[in-house]
Design a protein around this motif. Structure first.
Motif, PDB file in Angstrom:
ATOM      1  N   SER A  62       1.030  -1.276  -0.070  1.00 38.28           N
ATOM      2  CA  SER A  62       0.117  -0.004  -0.113  1.00 38.28           C
ATOM      3  C   SER A  62       0.840   1.257   0.175  1.00 38.28           C
ATOM      4  N   GLY A  63       2.140   1.293   0.856  1.00 43.35           N
ATOM      5  CA  GLY A  63       2.782   2.250   0.715  1.00 43.35           C
ATOM      6  C   GLY A  63       3.605   2.596  -0.615  1.00 43.35           C
ATOM      7  N   LEU A  64       3.872   1.601  -1.507  1.00 41.28           N
ATOM      8  CA  LEU A  64       4.438   1.820  -2.745  1.00 41.28           C
ATOM      9  C   LEU A  64       3.276   2.343  -3.726  1.00 41.28           C
ATOM     10  N   MET A  65       1.914   1.737  -3.435  1.00 48.91           N
ATOM     11  CA  MET A  65       0.779   2.134  -4.272  1.00 48.91           C
ATOM     12  C   MET A  65       0.325   3.629  -4.033  1.00 48.91           C
ATOM     13  N   THR A  66       0.655   4.163  -2.701  1.00 47.28           N
ATOM     14  CA  THR A  66       0.488   5.527  -2.404  1.00 47.28           C
ATOM     15  C   THR A  66       1.638   6.346  -2.985  1.00 47.28           C
ATOM     16  N   GLY A  67       2.635   6.009  -2.996  1.00 47.91           N
ATOM     17  CA  GLY A  67       4.015   6.986  -3.085  1.00 47.91           C
ATOM     18  C   GLY A  67       4.176   6.876  -4.833  1.00 47.91           C
ATOM     19  N   ILE A  68       4.085   6.046  -5.433  1.00 49.09           N
ATOM     20  CA  ILE A  68       4.295   5.899  -6.708  1.00 49.09           C
ATOM     21  C   ILE A  68       3.513   7.127  -7.770  1.00 49.09           C
ATOM     22  N   PRO A  69       2.038   7.009  -7.641  1.00 52.48           N
ATOM     23  CA  PRO A  69       1.186   8.006  -8.168  1.00 52.48           C
ATOM     24  C   PRO A  69       1.222   9.353  -7.512  1.00 52.48           C
ATOM     25  N   VAL A  70       1.592   9.472  -6.599  1.00 51.95           N
ATOM     26  CA  VAL A  70       1.791  10.904  -6.025  1.00 51.95           C
ATOM     27  C   VAL A  70       3.101  11.525  -6.596  1.00 51.95           C
ATOM     28  N   TYR A  71       4.132  10.774  -7.149  1.00 50.98           N
ATOM     29  CA  TYR A  71       5.339  11.420  -7.596  1.00 50.98           C
ATOM     30  C   TYR A  71       4.835  12.247  -8.758  1.00 50.98           C
ATOM     31  N   PRO A  72       5.252  13.529  -9.008  1.00 50.80           N
ATOM     32  CA  PRO A  72       4.597  14.352 -10.060  1.00 50.80           C
ATOM     33  C   PRO A  72       5.126  13.752 -11.489  1.00 50.80           C
ATOM     34  N   GLY A  73       4.193  13.924 -12.269  1.00 49.93           N
ATOM     35  CA  GLY A  73       4.280  13.061 -13.758  1.00 49.93           C
ATOM     36  C   GLY A  73       4.056  11.705 -14.011  1.00 49.93           C
ATOM     37  N   VAL A  74       3.798  11.200 -12.787  1.00 54.06           N
ATOM     38  CA  VAL A  74       3.409   9.838 -13.058  1.00 54.06           C
ATOM     39  C   VAL A  74       1.910   9.534 -13.626  1.00 54.06           C
ATOM     40  N   THR A  75       1.218  10.406 -13.155  1.00 54.79           N
ATOM     41  CA  THR A  75      -0.141  10.201 -13.608  1.00 54.79           C
ATOM     42  C   THR A  75      -0.909  11.493 -13.564  1.00 54.79           C
ATOM     43  N   THR A  76      -2.068  11.711 -14.037  1.00 60.04           N
ATOM     44  CA  THR A  76      -2.982  13.087 -13.933  1.00 60.04           C
ATOM     45  C   THR A  76      -3.239  13.337 -12.305  1.00 60.04           C
ATOM     46  N   GLU A  77      -3.530  14.572 -12.160  1.00 59.73           N
ATOM     47  CA  GLU A  77      -3.915  14.770 -10.708  1.00 59.73           C
ATOM     48  C   GLU A  77      -5.168  14.015 -10.086  1.00 59.73           C
ATOM     49  N   ASP A  78      -5.918  14.075 -10.941  1.00 60.11           N
ATOM     50  CA  ASP A  78      -7.365  13.154 -10.511  1.00 60.11           C
ATOM     51  C   ASP A  78      -6.843  11.784 -10.161  1.00 60.11           C
ATOM     52  N   THR A  79      -6.290  11.131 -11.164  1.00 60.74           N
ATOM     53  CA  THR A  79      -5.667   9.559 -10.817  1.00 60.74           C
ATOM     54  C   THR A  79      -4.860   9.458  -9.631  1.00 60.74           C
ATOM     55  N   ARG A  80      -3.967  10.592  -9.631  1.00 65.42           N
ATOM     56  CA  ARG A  80      -3.100  10.584  -8.454  1.00 65.42           C
ATOM     57  C   ARG A  80      -3.737  10.754  -7.112  1.00 65.42           C
ATOM     58  N   SER A  81      -4.859  11.437  -6.938  1.00 64.08           N
ATOM     59  CA  SER A  81      -5.766  11.663  -5.839  1.00 64.08           C
ATOM     60  C   SER A  81      -6.434  10.577  -5.269  1.00 64.08           C
ATOM     61  N   ALA A  82      -7.137   9.774  -6.599  1.00 63.58           N
ATOM     62  CA  ALA A  82      -7.902   8.624  -6.262  1.00 63.58           C
ATOM     63  C   ALA A  82      -6.822   7.380  -5.868  1.00 63.58           C
ATOM     64  N   LEU A  83      -5.716   7.042  -6.567  1.00 64.10           N
ATOM     65  CA  LEU A  83      -4.788   6.035  -6.285  1.00 64.10           C
ATOM     66  C   LEU A  83      -4.017   6.322  -4.484  1.00 64.10           C
ATOM     67  N   ALA A  84      -3.689   7.496  -4.432  1.00 59.16           N
ATOM     68  CA  ALA A  84      -3.337   7.698  -3.152  1.00 59.16           C
ATOM     69  C   ALA A  84      -4.464   7.797  -2.098  1.00 59.16           C
ATOM     70  N   ALA A  85      -5.378   8.060  -2.370  1.00 58.98           N
ATOM     71  CA  ALA A  85      -6.587   7.849  -1.243  1.00 58.98           C
ATOM     72  C   ALA A  85      -6.909   6.408  -1.221  1.00 58.98           C
ATOM     73  N   VAL A  86      -6.855   5.663  -2.186  1.00 63.67           N
ATOM     74  CA  VAL A  86      -6.969   4.084  -1.976  1.00 63.67           C
ATOM     75  C   VAL A  86      -5.946   3.464  -1.292  1.00 63.67           C
ATOM     76  N   GLY A  87      -4.635   3.952  -1.559  1.00 66.02           N
ATOM     77  CA  GLY A  87      -3.540   3.533  -0.719  1.00 66.02           C
ATOM     78  C   GLY A  87      -3.428   3.694   0.444  1.00 66.02           C
ATOM     79  N   ILE A  88      -3.916   4.785   1.005  1.00 64.90           N
ATOM     80  CA  ILE A  88      -3.848   5.101   2.180  1.00 64.90           C
ATOM     81  C   ILE A  88      -4.827   4.204   3.043  1.00 64.90           C
ATOM     82  N   ALA A  89      -5.883   4.323   2.484  1.00 63.78           N
ATOM     83  CA  ALA A  89      -7.211   3.429   3.238  1.00 63.78           C
ATOM     84  C   ALA A  89      -6.676   1.974   3.159  1.00 63.78           C
ATOM     85  N   LEU A  90      -6.155   1.548   2.203  1.00 62.39           N
ATOM     86  CA  LEU A  90      -5.760  -0.025   2.191  1.00 62.39           C
ATOM     87  C   LEU A  90      -4.559   0.032   3.284  1.00 62.39           C
TER      88      LEU A  90
END
Length: 520
Positions: A398-426
């Motif tokens: 989950s830590g990897l799932m949170t950190g990778i999309p949060v890093y700038p440029g990896v994905t869009t802002e909306d996708t980043r927020s969604a994946l980071a929220a799911v990562g922290i929840a998990l």
């Protein structure tokens, strides 16, 4: 989990023992949950630009605000301004580099604008958050000897009295906004917290019936998360919304401080009226339980070949070196997977997901508490080892799932927020079902009885050492890895959470091979 088992859990005898975990866990949780709310309140109190009227501007605390026109704009419109009389919002600074030219301005990537710096700096936040943890390290390292000498009852009463005194000092520090007074108060409060993390679970382990050891032992973490939820709920309710009037931040801060004070009083009263551990009395403690129970105990140990009179194998620190190494790995899994980074800085983390700071903090703590409750029924079906190992692997991923999309440029802002929220929840789900709840039980049962007080104290010390590292270094590391206060903080956040994921995988490998508790 059968009906008879559930009925047995809710007997008066078991609930009285579980109550010790309730009061101790609530106090520890409230003290931890205090950190993000207090930090956010200080930022609100010192942010002049939030106040929308001249009367409200005059009531700001922690800084000198001025109502009038900004020196950097030609408009006659008055605003509530910082002492520099400059509105960083209206500066012709449209990039982080331009914004950082003025020491009192900082670039907000979340809002894409230049704003005035308010509240604690990254270093001050780290010291404030870490002060209590440093104290907890001291308290947990000393508690092993204290509880063996004074007994569990006196130790809890002393912890309550000291916590109450520290809470009074925190009230004074908040009333005067004296950062220099708040830090030592939190430091000494941490000594109490560290002590309670040892003596509370130890008392429960000694007194609860064997069949209920795991679920009752896990209640310490459940009530700990409950205390954090109460602190975040109070912060949410006290959060000002109308800045056209006096928001009375001084009173709001005092209201927030009241929770630790009440929890400290509850621990003191509990310590004064609880019964002493029968195991401690049997093993040579001097504090009586009751006159009748003590007499019965003396007669029993005089005429029966009990374990107390049998030869009990004694272990040295050298004999326990493998178990101590495993305890170190337990502490690493408990802290270096990122739990306290989320707990202490939830408002900042959730702000990057486009949530209001204290709203996001409440959602995180609410989900965290719900997940910890789920651990209780699981504890009757799975061993502590199984739950801890499974949760550590899940939290690491989950830590990897949170950190990778949060890093700038990896994905869009909306996708980043969604994946980071799911990562922290998990992560919180995994942490509370296994890592957080099982740790306090494993810290007891992984050592033989004759070494348990010292071994448990060492496990707590290890956990708090890693806790200090994360709590103090997290905001500083995020800012440094982002390129400074005006850098993109998502860069530092992403790298840090990926690091947490790797630490979790390393600790999982150690525990998978060597975690073999003395008791299931």
């Amino acid at each position: 989990m059968g009906l008879d088992y559930v009925k047995g859990f809710f007997t008066i005898a078991v609930l009285k023992i579980a109550f010790i975990n309730l009061v101790c866990g609530i106090l520890v949780g409230v003290c931890y949950g205090f950190v993000p709310v207090h930090t956010t309140f200080i930022t609100i109190a010192e942010n002049c630009t939030l106040y929308e009227s001249q009367d409200a501007c005059a009531t700001a605390i922690g800084t000198t605000c001025h109502w009038g026109p900004s020196t950097n704009i030609t408009s006659n419109k008055n605003k509530c301004l910082f002492p520099e009389l400059v509105d960083c919002h209206t500066l012709d600074h449209t990039s982080p580099d331009e914004c950082s030219q003025l020491s009192y301005c900082t670039w907000s990537y979340a809002d894409s604008l230049c704003q005035h710096a308010a509240g604690y700096t990254a270093v001050q936040s780290g010291i404030f958050s870490g002060a209590m943890v440093i104290g907890a390290l001291i308290g947990s390292s000393a508690m092993g000897q204290i509880v063996n000498r004074l007994g569990r009852k006196k130790a809890i009463a002393i912890c309550g009295a000291c916590a109450l005194l520290c809470s009074v000092v925190v009230h004074a520090a908040s009333a005067t906004l004296l950062y220099g007074l708040l830090i030592p108060a939190r430091l000494f409060l941490g000594v109490v917290v560290g002590g309670l993390c040892c003596v509370g679970p130890m008392y429960v382990d000694e007194m609860v019936p064997q069949d209920y050891r795991n679920p009752v032992g896990m209640l310490f973490q459940v009530f700990f998360t409950g205390g954090m939820l109460l602190a975040s709920l109070l912060g949410f309710l006290l959060n000002p919304t109308d800045f056209t009037v006096d928001v009375k931040m001084a009173i709001r801060l005092q209201g927030l401080d009241a929770f630790p004070t009440l929890a400290s009083l509850a621990v003191l009263i509990t310590g004064l009226f609880m019964r002493e551990s029968t195991k401690w009395v049997k093993d040579g403690g001097s504090a009586p339980v009751t006159a009748t129970e003590t007499l019965q105990l003396l007669i029993k140990t005089s005429y029966e070949p009990t374990k107390h009179h049998q030869q009990v194998q004694q272990y040295s620190w050298r004999d326990m070196k493998l178990e101590l190494f495993v305890a170190l790995a337990l502490g690493m899994a408990q802290q270096m997977t990122g739990s306290n980074a989320i707990f202490n800085y939830a408002p900042n983390i959730t702000k990057s997901m486009n949530l209001q700071p204290l709203t996001g903090n409440l959602l995180v703590m609410g989900w965290n508490f719900f997940c910890s409750v789920l651990s209780i029924p699981l504890s009757s079906k799975f061993s502590m080892r199984q739950m801890f190992l499974t949760a550590t692997m899940a939290a690491s991923l989950s830590g990897l799932m949170t950190g990778i999309p949060v890093y700038p440029g990896v994905t869009t802002e909306d996708t980043r927020s969604a994946l980071a929220a799911v990562g922290i929840a998990l992560f919180l789900l995994a942490y509370e079902i296994g890592i957080g709840t099982c740790f306090f039980v494993l810290a007891q049962i992984m050592f033989p009885e004759s070494f348990r007080a010292r071994g448990s104290s060492f496990a707590m010390v290890s956990m708090f050492l890693f806790n200090i590292t994360v709590t103090i270094c997290f905001p500083i590391a995020v800012e440094a890895l982002s390129g400074g206060p005006s850098g993109d903080q998502n860069k530092g956040m992403g790298i840090t959470f990926m690091f947490f994921g790797v630490c979790g995988l390393v600790s999982w490998g150690i525990l998978y091979n060597f975690l073999k508790p003395y008791e299931a």
